[in-house]
Design an enzyme around this catalytic site. Structure first.
Site, PDB file in Angstrom:
ATOM      1  CE1 TYR A  18       0.094   8.503  -6.520  1.00 18.27           C
ATOM      2  CE2 TYR A  18      -1.556   8.627  -8.079  1.00 18.27           C
ATOM      3  CZ  TYR A  18      -0.977   8.312  -6.822  1.00 18.27           C
ATOM      4  OH  TYR A  18      -1.903   7.806  -5.972  1.00 18.27           O
ATOM      5  CG  ASN A  67      -1.418   1.376   1.547  1.00 14.67           C
ATOM      6  OD1 ASN A  67      -2.360   1.719   0.729  1.00 14.67           O
ATOM      7  ND2 ASN A  67      -0.749   2.057   2.491  1.00 14.67           N
TER       8      ASN A  67
HETATM    9  N1  LIG Z   1      -5.061   9.681  -0.943  1.00 13.36           N
HETATM   10  C1  LIG Z   1      -5.580   9.381  -2.313  1.00 13.36           C
HETATM   11  O1  LIG Z   1      -6.334  10.154  -2.864  1.00 13.36           O
HETATM   12  C2  LIG Z   1      -5.294   8.154  -3.096  1.00 13.36           C
HETATM   13  C3  LIG Z   1      -4.331   7.200  -2.637  1.00 13.36           C
HETATM   14  N2  LIG Z   1      -3.946   6.213  -3.209  1.00 13.36           N
HETATM   15  C4  LIG Z   1      -2.847   5.262  -2.998  1.00 13.36           C
HETATM   16  O2  LIG Z   1      -2.995   4.757  -1.475  1.00 13.36           O
HETATM   17  C5  LIG Z   1      -1.749   4.477  -1.031  1.00 13.36           C
HETATM   18  C6  LIG Z   1      -1.588   4.982   0.351  1.00 13.36           C
HETATM   19  O3  LIG Z   1      -1.766   6.448   0.360  1.00 13.36           O
HETATM   20  P1  LIG Z   1      -2.366   7.367   1.587  1.00 13.36           P
HETATM   21  O4  LIG Z   1      -2.950   6.766   2.477  1.00 13.36           O
HETATM   22  O5  LIG Z   1      -3.503   8.243   0.783  1.00 13.36           O
HETATM   23  O6  LIG Z   1      -1.055   8.302   1.790  1.00 13.36           O
HETATM   24  P2  LIG Z   1      -0.510   9.026   3.139  1.00 13.36           P
HETATM   25  O7  LIG Z   1       0.438   9.828   3.033  1.00 13.36           O
HETATM   26  O8  LIG Z   1      -1.622   9.413   4.047  1.00 13.36           O
HETATM   27  O9  LIG Z   1       0.005   7.497   3.780  1.00 13.36           O
HETATM   28  C7  LIG Z   1       1.072   6.802   3.218  1.00 13.36           C
HETATM   29  C8  LIG Z   1       1.868   6.243   4.169  1.00 13.36           C
HETATM   30  O10 LIG Z   1       2.968   5.477   3.417  1.00 13.36           O
HETATM   31  C9  LIG Z   1       4.438   5.911   4.308  1.00 13.36           C
HETATM   32  N3  LIG Z   1       5.422   5.877   3.444  1.00 13.36           N
HETATM   33  C10 LIG Z   1       5.690   6.647   2.416  1.00 13.36           C
HETATM   34  N4  LIG Z   1       6.927   6.263   1.844  1.00 13.36           N
HETATM   35  C11 LIG Z   1       6.987   4.995   2.387  1.00 13.36           C
HETATM   36  C12 LIG Z   1       8.262   3.966   1.971  1.00 13.36           C
HETATM   37  N5  LIG Z   1       9.285   4.348   1.150  1.00 13.36           N
HETATM   38  N6  LIG Z   1       8.432   2.958   2.897  1.00 13.36           N
HETATM   39  C13 LIG Z   1       7.456   2.657   3.785  1.00 13.36           C
HETATM   40  N7  LIG Z   1       6.280   3.572   4.098  1.00 13.36           N
HETATM   41  C14 LIG Z   1       6.366   4.692   3.315  1.00 13.36           C
HETATM   42  C15 LIG Z   1       4.318   7.182   4.845  1.00 13.36           C
HETATM   43  O11 LIG Z   1       4.954   7.321   5.929  1.00 13.36           O
HETATM   44  C16 LIG Z   1       2.484   7.167   5.465  1.00 13.36           C
HETATM   45  O12 LIG Z   1       2.352   6.815   6.667  1.00 13.36           O
HETATM   46  C17 LIG Z   1      -0.663   4.956  -1.901  1.00 13.36           C
HETATM   47  O13 LIG Z   1      -0.224   4.057  -2.687  1.00 13.36           O
HETATM   48  C18 LIG Z   1      -1.361   6.202  -2.860  1.00 13.36           C
HETATM   49  O14 LIG Z   1      -0.642   6.215  -4.183  1.00 13.36           O
HETATM   50  C19 LIG Z   1      -4.756   5.831  -4.369  1.00 13.36           C
HETATM   51  C20 LIG Z   1      -5.828   6.351  -4.672  1.00 13.36           C
HETATM   52  C21 LIG Z   1      -6.106   7.680  -4.118  1.00 13.36           C
HETATM   53  C1  LIG Z   2      -3.644  14.846  -7.330  1.00  8.43           C
HETATM   54  C2  LIG Z   2      -4.020  13.755  -6.912  1.00  8.43           C
HETATM   55  C3  LIG Z   2      -3.174  12.787  -7.121  1.00  8.43           C
HETATM   56  C4  LIG Z   2      -3.318  11.502  -6.731  1.00  8.43           C
HETATM   57  C5  LIG Z   2      -4.286  10.816  -5.888  1.00  8.43           C
HETATM   58  C6  LIG Z   2      -4.830   9.325  -6.649  1.00  8.43           C
HETATM   59  O1  LIG Z   2      -4.307   8.525  -6.826  1.00  8.43           O
HETATM   60  C7  LIG Z   2      -6.170   9.912  -6.863  1.00  8.43           C
HETATM   61  C8  LIG Z   2      -6.598   9.823  -8.061  1.00  8.43           C
HETATM   62  C9  LIG Z   2      -8.023  10.103  -8.475  1.00  8.43           C
HETATM   63  C10 LIG Z   2      -8.767  10.340  -9.546  1.00  8.43           C
HETATM   64  C11 LIG Z   2      -8.069  10.166 -10.888  1.00  8.43           C
HETATM   65  C12 LIG Z   2      -9.040  10.386 -11.727  1.00  8.43           C
HETATM   66  C13 LIG Z   2      -8.747  10.164 -13.233  1.00  8.43           C
HETATM   67  C14 LIG Z   2      -9.768  10.482 -14.188  1.00  8.43           C
HETATM   68  C15 LIG Z   2      -9.348  10.619 -15.469  1.00  8.43           C
HETATM   69  O2  LIG Z   2      -9.794   9.606 -15.953  1.00  8.43           O
HETATM   70  C16 LIG Z   2     -10.055  11.856 -16.193  1.00  8.43           C
HETATM   71  O3  LIG Z   2     -11.359  11.533 -16.148  1.00  8.43           O
HETATM   72  C17 LIG Z   2      -9.465  13.093 -15.931  1.00  8.43           C
HETATM   73  C18 LIG Z   2      -9.332  13.998 -17.056  1.00  8.43           C
HETATM   74  C19 LIG Z   2      -8.640  15.227 -16.871  1.00  8.43           C
HETATM   75  C20 LIG Z   2      -7.936  15.480 -15.526  1.00  8.43           C
HETATM   76  C21 LIG Z   2      -7.291  16.456 -15.506  1.00  8.43           C
HETATM   77  C22 LIG Z   2      -5.965  16.433 -14.825  1.00  8.43           C
HETATM   78  O4  LIG Z   2      -5.319  15.625 -15.083  1.00  8.43           O
HETATM   79  O5  LIG Z   2      -5.814  17.107 -13.618  1.00  8.43           O
END
Ligand SMILES: NC(=O)C1=CN([C@@H]2O[C@H](COP(=O)(O)OP(=O)(O)OC[C@H]3O[C@@H](n4cnc5c(N)ncnc54)[C@H](O)[C@@H]3O)[C@@H](O)[C@H]2O)C=CC1
Ligand SMILES: CC/C=C\CC(=O)/C=C/C=C\C=C\C=C\[C@@H](O)[C@@H](O)C/C=C\CCC(=O)O
Length: 469
Positions: free
Chosen positions: A179, A119
């Site tokens: 990303y 995660n």
């Molecule tokens: N917050 C969002 O909108 C979204 C997040 N994700 C994914 O969910 C996962 C968790 O993210 P969140 O909980 O949102 O972020 P967060 O920043 O709240 O938590 C991430 C945790 O991972 C730890 N971490 C960072 N680098 C690390 C490393 N090298 N080794 C071990 N631990 C590490 C951090 O210390 C933190 O505790 C990520 O893979 C992120 O890409 C996916 C979709 C949406």
């Molecule tokens: C900035 C937040 C980055 C990462 C967090 C994460 O992982 C969340 C992702 C959430 C939503 C992704 C949505 C993707 C949608 C696309 O398929 C299109 O509907 C979006 C079209 C244009 C987006 C414009 C832009 O890139 O900012």
């Protein structure tokens, strides 16, 4: 608001057909006594996943690069679930040695690993090599380490791996191309390796989770981490508008499904909450009436209750406003939020339920005034029924859902004798709030005697003008 857990099906790109038809649950994995390892478990989603695993009986090894937050989380969970069921290891998943070491320590501590959650993830387009190392390479390494340990052909017990990808692993975000690439990588890798594991008879399922935006620290100051496309940050606001922001417990429910449903291998679960709204518009062209009605009663699982009873009502109201408001071409409309008598009066045994419902009343009245002052042409009203004859009330008699005040349960007496009103009586009140064009910011109580409007005392009104010199 209806949160959507959807399995992504794309036969063109499926390496081989899954033996279980999609959507069909065959067997459910029992979690009691199972051992899980969760990376990035100190906060955010990883903490939410660990919490729900512990709640369902598993033991959990928390891994995080940040020792402070990891230790604090371990201490919290230790108090809540028992010190013997949780441990923490400091680990940078991008370091091969540290990840292997934490894996070994988990096995030494709990004897085995049955569930692996890859995660940990970061968002940093400037240091993109590091991001690839954490978001993709470490997920691959974690999957291979777990497979090695779990696979049945070399004496393992089998198990399940859930890799956290993102909606950005299925679509794309212009501001964060690397990303996006890492998350596409996680989805592609997970689907391929799941097929390979199944074909090899390893007895290990591997699934990917694709949430939209989630309220965690990862979203803080993202614009600083957008790198060379920071000037496009305003586009992210459009994504937020379109997708809304999910709460951790909602995503954790989806995670739990991927862990427990033995019929899921190579599944890619999308979690969004704009789907239902968008689909309604696609089907009927527009929305004029929104009822934010979904709710639960569970003081033990109070974070989830707040997420559903309050946060989703706010989210639903804002989505509906966005669509209906006249200043941006909407047709106007009406929103009715369902609170409860517990939104106006104290409710012993269910204090958090009462808090969420009080908040719905306060939010709806405030946003009703704001909508009127902004000329949106959208009315927002609140319905507060007393006890209604529906299955929700089962929680009153269910000690497991009573939380820290279950010792007061006997005060209530025989819940079967609780005085209740029937659904049609509440529906009549609801219809009044929808149809009466004079009602905005109204709070209606429905009791045995019928419907009435709450007349809030004038001294409790906040006159903003009086506060501005
Ligand atoms: N917050 C969002 O909108 C979204 C997040 N994700 C994914 O969910 C996962 C968790 O993210 P969140 O909980 O949102 O972020 P967060 O920043 O709240 O938590 C991430 C945790 O991972 C730890 N971490 C960072 N680098 C690390 C490393 N090298 N080794 C071990 N631990 C590490 C951090 O210390 C933190 O505790 C990520 O893979 C992120 O890409 C996916 C979709 C949406
Ligand atoms: C900035 C937040 C980055 C990462 C967090 C994460 O992982 C969340 C992702 C959430 C939503 C992704 C949505 C993707 C949608 C696309 O398929 C299109 O509907 C979006 C079209 C244009 C987006 C414009 C832009 O890139 O900012």
């Amino acid at each position: 608001m209806n949160h959507r857990f959807r399995e992504q099906s794309d036969n063109q790109h499926t390496l081989r057909p899954s033996r279980t038809p999609p959507g069909l649950s065959t067997k459910i994995m029992a979690l009691i006594g199972k051992v899980a390892l969760v990376t990035g478990a100190g906060q955010g989603l990883g903490k939410g996943f660990s919490d729900i695993l512990l709640k369902n009986g598993a033991k959990v090894a928390l891994l995080d690069i940040n020792e402070n937050i990891g230790e604090n989380t371990r201490a919290d969970f230790g108090k809540g679930y028992g010190e013997d069921r949780v441990c923490f290891f400091t680990c940078d998943v991008a370091s091969v040695e540290q990840l292997e070491d934490a894996f070994q320590k988990t096995i030494e501590r709990f004897g085995r690993i049955n569930i692996m959650s890859n995660n940990a993830g970061i968002l940093n387009e400037t240091n993109w090599e590091k991001m690839v190392a954490v978001n993709l390479n470490a997920v691959i390494r974690g999957t291979y380490l777990a497979l090695q340990h779990m696979k049945k052909d070399t004496g393992g017990e089998g198990g399940v791996i859930v890799n956290t990808a993102s909606l950005a692993g299925l679509g794309f975000l212009l501001t964060v191309p690397v990303y996006t690439a890492t998350k596409h990588g996680v989805v592609g890798f997970t689907r391929a390796v799941a097929g390979a594991s199944e074909e090899s008879g390893y007895g290990v399922r591997i699934n990917a989770l694709c949430p939209g935006l989630v309220k965690t620290a990862l979203l803080d100051s993202t614009s600083e981490r957008h790198g060379q496309f920071a000037h496009l940050s305003h586009l992210s606001k459009e994504v937020v508008k379109k997708c809304g922001i999910l709460e951790v417990p909602v995503v954790a429910e989806g995670f739990l499904q991927l862990v427990m449903d033995e019929g899921k291998n190579g599944a890619v679960m999308k979690i969004t909450h704009e789907d239902a709204f968008q689909k309604t518009i696609e089907r009927f062209g527009r929305i004029h009436i929104m009822s934010n009605n979904a709710g639960i009663m569970d003081e033990t699982n109070w974070e989830k209750m707040v997420a559903i009873n309050l946060n989703a009502v706010i989210q639903g109201t804002y989505l509906a406003l966005q669509h209906m408001k006249k200043d941006t071409g909407g047709e106007g409309g009406v929103i009715v939020n369902i609170a409860s008598m517990a939104g106006l009066a104290p409710f012993l045994i269910f204090p958090v339920y009462a808090a969420a419902k009080h908040a719905v009343v306060g939010f709806s009245r405030s946003v009703a005034d704001a909508s009127m002052m902004s000329g949106y042409g959208v009315r927002i009203n609140t319905l507060c029924p007393t006890a209604v004859s529906t299955p929700l009330l089962g929680a009153v008699a269910d000690e497991k859902k009573n939380g820290p005040f279950s010792h007061l349960f006997n005060l209530i007496g025989d819940t079967a004798k609780l005085r209740k009103i029937e659904v049609p009586a509440v529906a009549e009140g609801f219809l009044q709030l929808v149809t009466d064009e004079d009602k905005n910011g109204a709070v209606m109580v429905v009791k045995e005697e019928g419907c009435s409007y709450v007349d809030f005392p004038k001294e409790f009104m906040l006159d903003l003008k009086a506060h501005i010199p």
